[in-house]
Every structure is written in C-alpha cells, then in structure tokens.
Enzyme design. Structure first.
Site, PDB file in Angstrom:
ATOM      1  N   GLY A 145       0.839  -1.201   0.000  1.00  0.00           N
ATOM      2  CA  GLY A 145       0.000   0.000   0.000  1.00  0.00           C
ATOM      3  C   GLY A 145       0.869   1.245   0.000  1.00  0.00           C
ATOM      4  N   GLY A 159       4.490  -6.857   4.460  1.00  0.00           N
ATOM      5  CA  GLY A 159       4.517  -7.800   3.328  1.00  0.00           C
ATOM      6  C   GLY A 159       5.775  -7.612   2.494  1.00  0.00           C
ATOM      7  N   THR A 177       4.860   2.429   6.514  1.00  0.00           N
ATOM      8  CA  THR A 177       3.440   2.109   6.604  1.00  0.00           C
ATOM      9  C   THR A 177       2.752   3.146   7.461  1.00  0.00           C
ATOM     10  OG1 THR A 177       1.737   0.659   7.535  1.00  0.00           O
ATOM     11  CG2 THR A 177       3.912   0.392   8.458  1.00  0.00           C
ATOM     12  N   ASP A 185       0.418   2.446   9.211  1.00  0.00           N
ATOM     13  CA  ASP A 185      -0.077   1.721  10.399  1.00  0.00           C
ATOM     14  C   ASP A 185       0.907   1.736  11.572  1.00  0.00           C
ATOM     15  OD1 ASP A 185      -2.160   1.100   8.760  1.00  0.00           O
ATOM     16  OD2 ASP A 185      -1.608  -0.991   8.439  1.00  0.00           O
ATOM     17  N   MET A 239      -7.744   3.534   9.592  1.00  0.00           N
ATOM     18  CA  MET A 239      -7.042   2.313   9.171  1.00  0.00           C
ATOM     19  C   MET A 239      -6.310   1.676  10.351  1.00  0.00           C
ATOM     20  SD  MET A 239      -5.733   2.849   5.295  1.00  0.00           S
ATOM     21  CE  MET A 239      -6.875   2.594   3.926  1.00  0.00           C
ATOM     22  N   HIS A 290      -8.806   5.648   2.510  1.00  0.00           N
ATOM     23  CA  HIS A 290      -7.541   5.983   1.850  1.00  0.00           C
ATOM     24  C   HIS A 290      -7.191   7.465   1.900  1.00  0.00           C
ATOM     25  CE1 HIS A 290      -8.406   1.945   0.519  1.00  0.00           C
ATOM     26  NE2 HIS A 290      -7.110   1.811   0.283  1.00  0.00           N
ATOM     27  N   ARG A 322      -4.040   8.007   3.558  1.00  0.00           N
ATOM     28  CA  ARG A 322      -2.806   7.595   2.887  1.00  0.00           C
ATOM     29  C   ARG A 322      -2.409   8.532   1.755  1.00  0.00           C
ATOM     30  NH1 ARG A 322      -3.425   1.331   1.589  1.00  0.00           N
ATOM     31  NH2 ARG A 322      -3.060   2.069  -0.511  1.00  0.00           N
TER      32      ARG A 322
HETATM   33  O1  F6P Z   1      -1.135  -1.475   5.410  1.00  0.00           O
HETATM   34  C1  F6P Z   1      -1.492  -0.213   5.086  1.00  0.00           C
HETATM   35  C2  F6P Z   1      -2.972  -0.110   4.842  1.00  0.00           C
HETATM   36  O2  F6P Z   1      -3.222   1.232   4.550  1.00  0.00           O
HETATM   37  C3  F6P Z   1      -3.852  -0.627   5.975  1.00  0.00           C
HETATM   38  O3  F6P Z   1      -4.006   0.269   7.013  1.00  0.00           O
HETATM   39  C4  F6P Z   1      -5.136  -0.909   5.245  1.00  0.00           C
HETATM   40  O4  F6P Z   1      -5.880  -1.905   5.895  1.00  0.00           O
HETATM   41  C5  F6P Z   1      -4.661  -1.407   3.935  1.00  0.00           C
HETATM   42  O5  F6P Z   1      -3.388  -0.861   3.717  1.00  0.00           O
HETATM   43  C6  F6P Z   1      -5.576  -1.066   2.793  1.00  0.00           C
HETATM   44  O6  F6P Z   1      -5.109  -1.694   1.661  1.00  0.00           O
HETATM   45  P1  F6P Z   1      -5.642  -1.451   0.194  1.00  0.00           P
HETATM   46  O7  F6P Z   1      -5.017  -0.184  -0.292  1.00  0.00           O
HETATM   47  O8  F6P Z   1      -5.178  -2.628  -0.560  1.00  0.00           O
HETATM   48  O9  F6P Z   1      -7.131  -1.315   0.265  1.00  0.00           O
END
Ligand code: F6P
Length: 341
Positions: free
Chosen positions: A10, A104, A125, A127, A169, A272, A275
């Site tokens: 991610g 990952g 991350t 997280d 998240m 998102h 992010r």
């Molecule tokens: O691991 C980072 C993260 O933003 C998590 O907090 C969230 O659960 C996941 O990625 C979301 O993933 P995707 O972008 O695949 O929906």
C-alpha cells in the site's frame, strides 16, 4: 555501485522523499547509479525499470504516492522472484536492491535476501506496526489527517447532538486510532488489540448526555472487534494477498449504538484519505533520513537489514527481527488514553 529501488504494498506519504534521498545520496555522495523498478516486485519480475537521476526526482519531496508505482504481489510470484534472485541481479546489473515497504514487502525482502540477493530494506506504513523501528514514515501524516477529521466531526456532532463513529485504518494494530483519538480528544477508542464492550460505549455516551455534553465521537480502528457475544459482527473474507477484508466495524457500531441509545449515530470511514496527499514535515524528515542511511548501509555491505528509527538515531536491524511479529499497541498506552475520555 548500481542500486535498484522499488516501492511495494500500500502506498504511503513519504515514499517519494525516500526515493529522492536515495538518488541524491547515491549520485552525489558515492558516484553510484540508481534504477527504479516500476510497480514494486511486479516490475522487478517483469524487468520494468528506468534510470533515476537528479532531474527525475526533482520536485517530488512533498508529493504523496510514489513516482515508481506500487503493487501487492501474490505469494506464488514472490517465490518465483526468490527462486530467480541471482539471475535477476545479474540481468539488471544491480549490486543491491532497496525495497521500501511494509510488513509484506519486508517479508518479501527477507525471502530475496535469504535467497542470496543483496537487500537493504526501508520500512514504511501508515499503520506504524513494523517491529524494530520506533516509527514508520506515513504514520504521522495519517494521524494528522485523522485528528483533523475528529476535530471537524466534533462540531457537526455537537450541532446535531449525535454520536459519530470515525473508522480509521489499522488492520492488526490500533496506533492510528490510539494517537488520532488522543490528539482529537475522542470520547472512545477501539483498537484491534483489545476487544471492546459496546455497553461501555453506551454508558460513556449516556454519562456525557446526562451532564449536558450532548454529542460524542468514537474513534475505531478498522480491525477492532467487539468482545465475544457482546454484539453481532460478521467476519470478512480473505483476499488473494492473504489480507482480511473487514466487515465494516464503523457502520456496524454506529447502527448498534443508535439502536441501544435511541440517539442518532453516524459512521465516517476515512479510508484511503489517510494515505493520500502530502506528507507532514516529520514524515518527510524521517523518509529523507531512511533513504540516506539505506545507501550508506548498502556501501557497508549491511545486507539483510532495514533502516530503523531508535529514539532519535537511525540504526539498522536484521529484516528477520522486523517481520517475525507486528508491533502492536501495549495495554498501558490504552490506559493512558482512557484516563481522558
Ligand atoms: O497497510 C497499510 C494499509 O493502509 C492498511 O491500514 C489498510 O488496511 C490497507 O493498507 C488497505 O489496503 P488497500 O489499499 O489494498 O485497500
């Protein structure tokens, strides 16, 4: 030295700042060459890469996302990458790979390292759940976004005398919920590490209304779940990357509270938004420092390690230490937060 860099998993604010820092340190500090693989390990497997020079990283320090693109990779394809580690290094002429990513990606980095590829990882991350580093970049930005959301939700909640359930998240670790909840002054925080009792949230809201505070904001991590038997809540499926898809705790909890309290409740899923966009100053600085130290580690031959923040110092830890378990929220951090609900 010829350095390969990639961003995987991610995305996260600060990735571009690391790429820029790697290129600057490598080109001006060492006379190296840098190539960037596109779309993470997928580009590595498919031989999709481009040279990175000072101009190609100009103006990206504050830009969110990643100029290289990112992707998740199925386990089977990762195995394929590990099985071909030597051949890939020879084909691309790289002396080291710097993968920037979360759990990952660092697990994949470890597999490649175990298979003989010279690797120096950089943890990222939102997280903040990577073991072996006090912080990951991206986390500060996510907490800042979520805190601002809580601040905003409070004023509308108060106008309408509502309960707002804001879902942030955090699949297995509740760091964002904990810190945004604390910073925003949420009246309840639910994290994956500690199953919550809906009856306690009901009591908290009733107590607030009884003393004239006729609204509440509850910050809940996407991976939080109710204590066994306390409320109906479904189990999500597992996606092709082995990640659980959650059943939507924010919406379920808002409905449950509305029913139990007889008051209006609304879910707000930040998703998102946490992010995207520009990294905070803190994340830019940490990303810059990780990039610089990753190049230095490569020159020292410290393969099989990742950069790590230890207090205020950047050190290196073995990838193995970083990926064996997640860094979760300790109980005492929740106790501190609860004292001001
Ligand atoms: O691991 C980072 C993260 O933003 C998590 O907090 C969230 O659960 C996941 O990625 C979301 O993933 P995707 O972008 O695949 O929906």
């Amino acid at each position: 030295m010829r350095i390969g860099v990639l961003t995987a998993g991610g995305d996260c604010p600060g990735l571009n700042a690391v790429i820029r820092s790697v290129v600057h340190r490598a080109l001006t500090g060492h006379d190296d060459e840098v190539i960037g693989f596109e779309d993470g390990f997928v580009g590595l497997l498919e031989g999709r890469f481009r040279p990175l020079d000072l101009n190609s990283v100009s103006g990206i320090l504050a830009r969110g996302g990643t100029i290289l693109g990112s992707a998740r990779l199925e386990r089977a394809r990762l195995r394929e990458a590990a099985d071909n580690a030597d051949e890939m290094c020879a084909e691309y002429g790289i002396d080291v790979l710097i993968p920037i990513g979360g759990e990952g990606t660092l697990t994949a980095a470890r597999m490649l390292s175990d298979a003989g590829m010279p690797v120096v990882g950089v943890p990222k991350t939102i997280d903040n759940d990577i073991n072996g580093t006090d912080r990951t970049f991206g986390f500060d930005t996510a907490v800042t976004v979520a805190t601002e959301a809580i601040d905003r939700l409070k004023t509308t909640a108060e106008s309408h005398q509502r309960v707002m359930v804001v879902e942030v998240m955090g699949r297995h670790a509740g760091w964002i919920a904990l810190e945004a909840g604390m910073a925003g002054g949420a009246h309840g925080i639910c994290i994956p590490e500690r199953p919550f009792e809906p009856s306690q949230l009901v009591a908290m809201v009733e107590e607030r209304f009884a003393r004239g505070k006729k609204f509440a904001v509850i910050c809940v991590a996407e991976g939080a779940h109710p204590a066994k038997g306390s409320m109906d809540y479904g189990v999500g499926e597992i996606d092709k990357y082995g990640h659980e898809r959650f059943a939507g705790i924010g919406a379920t909890l808002a409905m449950e509270l509305e029913e139990r309290l007889g008051k209006e409740a609304r879910p707000v899923i930040l998703g998102h938004v946490q992010r995207g966009g520009v990294p905070t100053a803190y994340d830019r600085v940490l990303a810059n420092r990780f990039g610089w130290h990753a190049v230095e580690a490569a020159h020292k031959g410290a393969f099989g390690h990742m950069t790590s923040l230890q207090g205020t110092t950047i050190g290196l830890v073995p990838l193995a230490d970083a990926v064996t378990q997640l860094k979760t929220v300790p109980e005492e951090r929740m106790e501190e937060a609860e004292s001001v609900f």
